[in-house]
Design an enzyme around this catalytic site. Structure first.
Site, PDB file in Angstrom:
ATOM      1  CD  GLU A   1      -3.264  -0.528   2.047  1.00  8.25           C
ATOM      2  OE1 GLU A   1      -4.376  -1.030   1.866  1.00  8.25           O
ATOM      3  OE2 GLU A   1      -3.009   0.214   3.036  1.00  8.25           O
TER       4      GLU A   1
ATOM      5  CG  HIS B   1       9.285 -29.294  -0.837  1.00  4.23           C
ATOM      6  ND1 HIS B   1       9.907 -30.467  -1.184  1.00  4.23           N
ATOM      7  CD2 HIS B   1       9.941 -28.828   0.252  1.00  4.23           C
ATOM      8  CE1 HIS B   1      10.886 -30.717  -0.332  1.00  4.23           C
ATOM      9  NE2 HIS B   1      10.925 -29.734   0.545  1.00  4.23           N
TER      10      HIS B   1
ATOM     11  CE  LYS C   1     -12.284   0.057   0.837  1.00  3.93           C
ATOM     12  NZ  LYS C   1     -11.907   1.021   1.891  1.00  3.93           N
TER      13      LYS C   1
END
Length: 450
Positions: free
Chosen positions: A291, A312, A426
């Site tokens: 951010e 792995h 949003k």
């Protein structure tokens, strides 16, 4: 005394010591911008002196509330998203027994801390409420506004569940709000209902809020020493504020190294740990740097891995994939427990060659072997060496990363303290859900879908 060391030996195949030193002026100017409060986002610098400015009254108030929670509750549910939960979870998980959820409260000596509001998973919420049906619990809800969708949904459901369980009046004493000091829906509700409140400072953004009640209240409730956490942060504040010399200031050295690597085309930083307890510390770090730096078409992409398990799965990509990455490894020098590999008479697994060695030694050799392999594969490696995992060391590490992040952001030429891109999803979500006031956006989205 610093319990943290930055080791750059394994980046010199790409960035020489002289190239790091050549960053001195650039980094020094970024730190001056930060300390002089002359850069973008300078109204969100409350975290900078926070460790040395926290008062005894604030700490005591948290400790008194924790005692109340401890006496009444088997579980504490922390409701928040992003910086409202990642910092506390990072510290709690780092200091906890990995299997503490299986222990009784008496053995833990503190409530079990669970989290809600960090997702909108229906099954997750249903399962949490089912667990709480026959448990005593309290809620800490964390939000400046009280209207952020994910935690607001979770809190509405938990509040209803708690009131149904204990009655509205008794439920009030089990709900604690960490919110804005003067405005917002959560503050209004807390005042109406009579919840005890704690303040999120106006000048501290969510991802820098671990050392405010946002992080301190849940961490203390989990049974950990927030005074030592603060003392550790205070130590690192002193170390990183006293000099701009790269060799003496670990935050500036780290900021210089990662920006030098960025200039050489290393656009992705992978933070790795060989200590399972630090998984959520990496998640906190990812938000802090993602951010803060990811804007204006710039930024080092923060990724994380848990080794050796991820060797792995992700090991092949890191070793042989596109060479646009560098790696930072958090290495613990002295783990608190000691276990040795036993001898086996049959030796069918062929492990007797390490019999008698500590697991820590085996892990160290896995760490060193991996670092050498990755460096040979043109993945430069920064090492962050921590003496151990305890409250003081974690406090130092939190402040180290926060300071380095701010300086690194200013060095990149971005505002490290805003997050305009977060609002895009949003707006679309509100329009799709039919939120009042988003009619225009709803029509635009329909055109895109069709």
């Amino acid at each position: 005394m610093s319990q943290l060391k930055v080791n750059l030996d394994k980046i010199h195949n790409l960035v020489s010591p002289d190239e790091i030193k050549s960053m001195q002026k650039e980094i020094e100017e970024a730190q001056a911008t930060l300390h002089n409060k002359s850069g973008k986002g300078n109204d969100y610098l409350g975290w900078l002196n926070l460790p040395s400015e926290i008062t005894e009254e604030e700490i005591s108030s948290i400790e008194e509330t924790v005692q109340q929670i401890n006496e009444s509750s088997e579980i504490l549910v922390v409701v928040g998203i992003g910086g409202s939960y990642l910092g506390s979870r990072a510290v709690i998980d780092a200091l906890s027994n990995n299997f503490s959820y299986l222990l009784s409260k008496e053995k833990r000596k503190a409530p079990l801390v669970l989290f809600a509001g960090q997702n909108i998973g229906e099954d997750y919420i249903h399962e949490l409420l089912s667990i709480l049906d026959d448990k005593t619990y309290s809620i800490v809800v964390i939000s400046k506004s009280g209207t952020t969708t994910e935690p607001a949904i979770a809190f509405r459901l938990l509040k209803q569940h708690l009131e149904n369980k204990h009655g509205k009046e008794k439920a009030k004493s089990r709900i604690f709000a960490v919110t804005d000091k003067s405005k917002g829906a959560l503050l209004e509700l807390a005042n109406q209902e009579g919840y005890k409140t704690f303040v999120i400072p106006d000048d501290v953004g969510g991802r820098f809020s671990v050392l405010t009640p946002v992080g301190l209240l849940p961490i203390a409730a989990a049974g950990f020493n927030i005074r030592e956490l603060i003392n550790g942060a205070k130590t690192m504040q002193s170390i990183t504020s006293g000099t701009s010399n790269l060799d003496e200031n670990p935050s500036l050295l780290y900021a210089a190294a990662r920006n030098a690597l960025y200039k050489k085309g290393k656009k992705i930083e992978i933070l790795a740990t060989y200590t399972p307890n630090l998984h959520y510390f990496i998640e906190w770090w990812k938000q802090l740097y993602g951010e803060s730096e990811g804007k204006d078409g710039k930024g080092i992409f923060p990724a994380g891995v848990d080794f050796t398990s991820d060797l792995h799965s992700m090991g092949q990509m890191i070793q042989d994939g596109e060479r646009n990455i560098f790696e930072t490894v958090i290495k613990i020098t002295n783990p608190k427990n000691k276990i040795t590999v036993p001898e086996d008479a049959n030796n069918l697994d062929k492990l007797n060659y390490i019999a008698g060695k500590r697991i820590h030694e085996v892990n160290d050799m896995a760490t060193l072997g991996t670092i050498l392999a990755h460096v040979d594969g043109n993945v430069p490696n920064i090492q962050i060496e921590l003496s151990s995992i305890n409250e003081n060391v974690l406090g130092q590490t939190i402040y180290f990363y926060e300071k380095a992040c701010a300086v690194s952001g200013y060095t990149l030429g971005v505002n490290p303290f805003d997050q305009p891109g977060v609002e895009a999803y949003k707006k679309n979500m509100f329009a799709l859900l039919g939120k009042p006031g988003f009619e225009k956006e709803t029509e635009e989205i329909r055109k895109k879908i069709n």
